[in-house]
Design an enzyme around this catalytic site. Structure first.
Site, mmCIF file in Angstrom:
data_model
loop_
_atom_site.group_PDB
_atom_site.id
_atom_site.type_symbol
_atom_site.label_atom_id
_atom_site.label_comp_id
_atom_site.label_asym_id
_atom_site.label_seq_id
_atom_site.Cartn_x
_atom_site.Cartn_y
_atom_site.Cartn_z
ATOM 1 N N SER A 1 0.825 -1.192 0.000
ATOM 2 C CA SER A 1 0.000 0.000 0.000
ATOM 3 C C SER A 1 0.872 1.261 0.000
ATOM 4 O O SER A 1 1.705 1.443 -0.885
ATOM 5 C CB SER A 1 -0.951 -0.045 1.191
ATOM 6 O OG SER A 1 -2.001 0.875 1.054
ATOM 7 N N GLU B 1 -9.570 -4.201 -6.177
ATOM 8 C CA GLU B 1 -9.025 -3.054 -5.458
ATOM 9 C C GLU B 1 -9.051 -1.779 -6.303
ATOM 10 O O GLU B 1 -8.836 -1.830 -7.525
ATOM 11 C CB GLU B 1 -7.576 -3.323 -5.052
ATOM 12 C CG GLU B 1 -7.390 -4.403 -4.012
ATOM 13 C CD GLU B 1 -5.986 -4.398 -3.448
ATOM 14 O OE1 GLU B 1 -5.656 -3.435 -2.728
ATOM 15 O OE2 GLU B 1 -5.228 -5.333 -3.730
ATOM 16 N N HIS C 1 -7.862 -5.632 0.209
ATOM 17 C CA HIS C 1 -6.566 -4.949 0.299
ATOM 18 C C HIS C 1 -5.781 -5.470 1.499
ATOM 19 O O HIS C 1 -6.330 -5.693 2.580
ATOM 20 C CB HIS C 1 -6.809 -3.447 0.448
ATOM 21 C CG HIS C 1 -5.565 -2.637 0.520
ATOM 22 N ND1 HIS C 1 -4.728 -2.445 -0.553
ATOM 23 C CD2 HIS C 1 -5.016 -1.939 1.555
ATOM 24 C CE1 HIS C 1 -3.720 -1.665 -0.196
ATOM 25 N NE2 HIS C 1 -3.865 -1.350 1.085
#
Length: 297
Positions: free
Chosen positions: A140, A234, A264
């Protein structure tokens, strides 16, 4: 084909994380929500407070003490939340797979906007790499910082990792189309505007398209082998796809795998989710295969 547990896990994340995040009124709310969405610490890894390059962090090692590889892991959290402690399920999973891991506790926005966190990551990596060859990973926002680290290290003559794994990295803080829109309702954790909302918190008045903030706008020529994992639902799917395609076009050895259904940061559920084990096993194998290869900036 996705496992039944992937569907259940995505439903749980949607209920326990996406819904509260949508109602968050402050950065403190975001930190509480993301910091509270953690798994128990792995029992087969040890965790020790430490520092490198003047940056605090955490060492994670196998309980056996036998680590044959070294890994620098950059945690996610939207640039504003989380810490090495919240990410122990992932770093511990790498330790279980034979890695000695260091996770820097880099400074967070908005108190410390770009490039403070990246500066910390670069300083800690420089000290970590000085002790010998090592690999790199991040997820991320941590994937964003890991890619920015690669670009900065190459340009500044800092030794590069032998390879890097990026889990659902944020690579474009300016994107407002593609999977940011098409997956807005499908993503189990984020809504369509999530990245657009966090971008100004991180970069402040700066340009969100600067390569060290949005690596997809940088030149990946000369980077080490890269592995990308992302979920097909996502909002960050296209961030990974576009960055992988740019790396391939620049001649970088690149692998991209898109997982169905998963939420995620599904790698957190290594102990219960088949797709998490597959992702981490593949990442560890990729890093082992390239370990020890000297990569020069």
């Amino acid at each position: 084909m996705a496992s039944l547990r992937a569907y259940i896990g995505a439903w749980m994340v949607r209920r326990r994380v996406k819904a509260p995040l949508a109602g968050a009124k402050s950065i403190d709310d975001v930190r509480r929500i993301l910091g509270g969405a953690s798994f128990p610490d792995p029992r087969d890894a040890t965790f020790e407070v430490g520092s490198l390059g003047g940056v605090p962090g955490e060492w994670i090692r196998p309980v056996s003490g036998k680590a044959l590889r070294r890994l620098f892991y950059v945690h996610g959290g939207g640039f504003v939340a989380c810490s090495p402690r919240t990410h122990r399920p992932v770093t511990g999973a790498f330790a279980r797979r034979g890695f000695e891991v260091f996770a820097p506790d880099y400074r967070l926005a908005p108190e410390h906007p770009f490039p403070a966190g990246l500066d910390d990551v670069i300083a800690a990596w420089s000290a970590f790499r000085a002790a010998g060859p090592a690999s790199l990973a991040g997820e991320s926002a941590g994937g964003n910082l890991a890619l920015a680290l690669l670009l900065a290290a190459r340009d500044r003559g800092i030794p590069l990792p032998s390879a890097a794994c990026l889990f659902s990295p944020v690579t474009d803080l300016a994107a407002v189309d593609g999977s940011r829109v098409s997956n807005g309702s499908r993503d189990a954790m984020f809504h369509a505007q999530s990245i657009a909302e966090v971008a100004p918190v991180y970069v402040g008045e700066g340009d969100p398209r600067t390569p060290l903030a949005s690596p997809v706008y940088g030149d990946p020529t000369g980077l080490p082998p890269l592995l990308f994992h992302v979920g097909d639902r996502e909002i960050l799917r296209d961030d990974a796809v576009r960055m992988a395609n740019r790396a391939k076009a620049a001649g970088v050895e690149t692998r991209l795998r898109i997982f169905p259904v998963v939420a995620h940061a599904w790698q957190f559920a290594d102990q219960v989710l088949p797709e998490a084990k597959i992702s981490l096993d593949e990442a560890a194998d990729f890093l082992r295969r390239h370990a020890g290869r000297e990569t020069h900036a």
